[in-house]
Write an enzyme that holds these catalytic residues in place. Structure first.
Site, PDB file in Angstrom:
ATOM      1  CG  ASP A 116      -0.281  -0.205   2.527  1.00 30.66           C
ATOM      2  OD1 ASP A 116       0.835  -0.761   2.551  1.00 30.66           O
ATOM      3  OD2 ASP A 116      -0.858   0.187   3.550  1.00 30.66           O
ATOM      4  CG  ASP A 119       7.175   5.905   5.937  1.00 30.04           C
ATOM      5  OD1 ASP A 119       7.558   6.996   5.525  1.00 30.04           O
ATOM      6  OD2 ASP A 119       6.771   5.736   7.097  1.00 30.04           O
ATOM      7  CE  LYS A 147       3.296   9.474   3.936  1.00 29.12           C
ATOM      8  NZ  LYS A 147       3.153   9.332   5.406  1.00 29.12           N
ATOM      9  CG  PHE A 168      -0.796   9.655   9.553  1.00 30.12           C
ATOM     10  CD1 PHE A 168       0.282   8.842   9.880  1.00 30.12           C
ATOM     11  CD2 PHE A 168      -2.075   9.153   9.677  1.00 30.12           C
ATOM     12  CE1 PHE A 168       0.076   7.549  10.338  1.00 30.12           C
ATOM     13  CE2 PHE A 168      -2.290   7.857  10.145  1.00 30.12           C
ATOM     14  CZ  PHE A 168      -1.208   7.059  10.470  1.00 30.12           C
ATOM     15  CG  ASP A 175      -3.606   0.953  10.345  1.00 28.60           C
ATOM     16  OD1 ASP A 175      -2.623   0.992   9.580  1.00 28.60           O
ATOM     17  OD2 ASP A 175      -3.511   0.698  11.557  1.00 28.60           O
ATOM     18  NE  ARG A 181      -5.779  -2.295   8.828  1.00 28.46           N
ATOM     19  CZ  ARG A 181      -4.459  -2.144   8.772  1.00 28.46           C
ATOM     20  NH1 ARG A 181      -3.904  -1.715   7.670  1.00 28.46           N
ATOM     21  NH2 ARG A 181      -3.699  -2.411   9.814  1.00 28.46           N
TER      22      ARG A 181
HETATM   23  C1  PRP Z   1       3.209  -0.259   6.366  1.00 31.82           C
HETATM   24  C2  PRP Z   1       3.129  -0.587   4.889  1.00 31.82           C
HETATM   25  C3  PRP Z   1       4.437  -1.243   4.601  1.00 31.82           C
HETATM   26  C4  PRP Z   1       5.372  -0.560   5.570  1.00 31.82           C
HETATM   27  C5  PRP Z   1       6.137   0.495   4.815  1.00 31.82           C
HETATM   28  O1  PRP Z   1       2.820  -1.387   7.089  1.00 31.82           O
HETATM   29  O2  PRP Z   1       2.047  -1.433   4.602  1.00 31.82           O
HETATM   30  O3  PRP Z   1       4.402  -2.632   4.843  1.00 31.82           O
HETATM   31  O4  PRP Z   1       4.577   0.050   6.595  1.00 31.82           O
HETATM   32  O5  PRP Z   1       7.029   1.149   5.651  1.00 31.82           O
HETATM   33  P1  PRP Z   1       8.587   1.166   5.397  1.00 31.82           P
HETATM   34  O6  PRP Z   1       8.805   1.568   3.960  1.00 31.82           O
HETATM   35  O7  PRP Z   1       9.040   2.223   6.379  1.00 31.82           O
HETATM   36  O8  PRP Z   1       9.147  -0.182   5.699  1.00 31.82           O
HETATM   37  P2  PRP Z   1       2.409  -1.332   8.628  1.00 31.82           P
HETATM   38  O9  PRP Z   1       3.595  -1.734   9.455  1.00 31.82           O
HETATM   39  O10 PRP Z   1       1.771  -0.013   8.943  1.00 31.82           O
HETATM   40  O11 PRP Z   1       1.362  -2.523   8.760  1.00 31.82           O
HETATM   41  P3  PRP Z   1      -0.099  -2.708   8.109  1.00 31.82           P
HETATM   42  O12 PRP Z   1       0.124  -2.889   6.616  1.00 31.82           O
HETATM   43  O13 PRP Z   1      -0.619  -3.953   8.753  1.00 31.82           O
HETATM   44  O14 PRP Z   1      -0.913  -1.480   8.415  1.00 31.82           O
END
Ligand code: PRP
Length: 196
Positions: A116, A119, A147, A168, A175, A181
């Site tokens: 999704d 970051d 991002k 954000f 979420d 979500r």
């Molecule tokens: C989010 C997203 C990625 C990760 C990206 O997952 O879905 O898996 O963070 O971040 P990064 O580039 O800093 O590694 P999250 O941990 O929020 O879990 P979720 O998908 O269950 O909401």
């Protein structure tokens, strides 16, 4: 009032009212996913391997559903769940696998990891290496949102839906504290609903 704003106001869910503004509407997402689907088809059509969409739980599920509906190619789906922790001032951080991919045909699979959002880049950077080591025929990545300003690891996805600013965002799988979500668009929360 544009269509996206109308959607926010008309949704029969209190959650939509916590959103300050719609960043990307449902229609814009569907259109962009169509463009990504055509690019992916062109790249994989003659591969000869099984195309496996590998969703990273939980945030990817809504994007993954839209992408698999729009792809005019046979695909299989699978899921992994990981957690990623920023390593303080270090760029590597650490990624823990909570649900692994278990296939005995991995050398026959073109794996397309579906996310999704990117970051820091830690999660995908780790997973690409991990799946290559596991013996996948190929490993590529597609993300709905990116991002780039938040990167701590040098990582570029193969396919990207939208580049977004460092705000954000919730909805379309994303979420805040497990809420929002199911919103059908990507929106920015009102500050009073995402105070740390
Ligand atoms: C989010 C997203 C990625 C990760 C990206 O997952 O879905 O898996 O963070 O971040 P990064 O580039 O800093 O590694 P999250 O941990 O929020 O879990 P979720 O998908 O269950 O909401």
């Amino acid at each position: 009032m544009d269509n996206a704003e109308k959607t926010r106001r008309e949704l029969p869910t209190a959650a939509a009212l916590d959103v300050a503004r719609v960043l990307i509407s449902e229609d814009e997402i569907a259109e962009r996913v169509g463009v990504l689907a055509r690019l992916i088809e062109a790249d994989y059509r003659s591969s000869g391997k099984k195309l496996v969409l590998l969703g990273i739980l939980k945030g990817s599920v809504v994007f993954m559903a839209e992408l698999m509906k729009q792809l005019r190619l046979p695909v299989e789906i699978d899921f992994m769940k990981v957690s990623s922790y920023g390593g303080g001032t270090t760029s590597s951080g650490s990624v823990t696998i909570l649900l692994d991919l278990k296939r005995n045909d991995i050398s026959d699979c073109d794996i397309l990891i579906v996310e999704d959002i990117i970051d820091s880049g830690r999660t995908l950077s780790y997973l690409v290496d991990y799946l290559k080591l596991k013996g996948a025929a190929s490993v590529k990545t597609v993300t709905l949102l990116d991002k780039p300003s938040r990167r701590v690891v040098d990582f570029e996805p193969d396919y990207r839906g939208f580049e977004i600013p460092d705000e954000f965002v919730v909805g379309y799988g994303l979420d805040y504290d497990e809420k929002y979500r199911a919103l059908p668009f990507v929106g920015v929360l009102k500050p009073e609903f995402c105070e740390k």
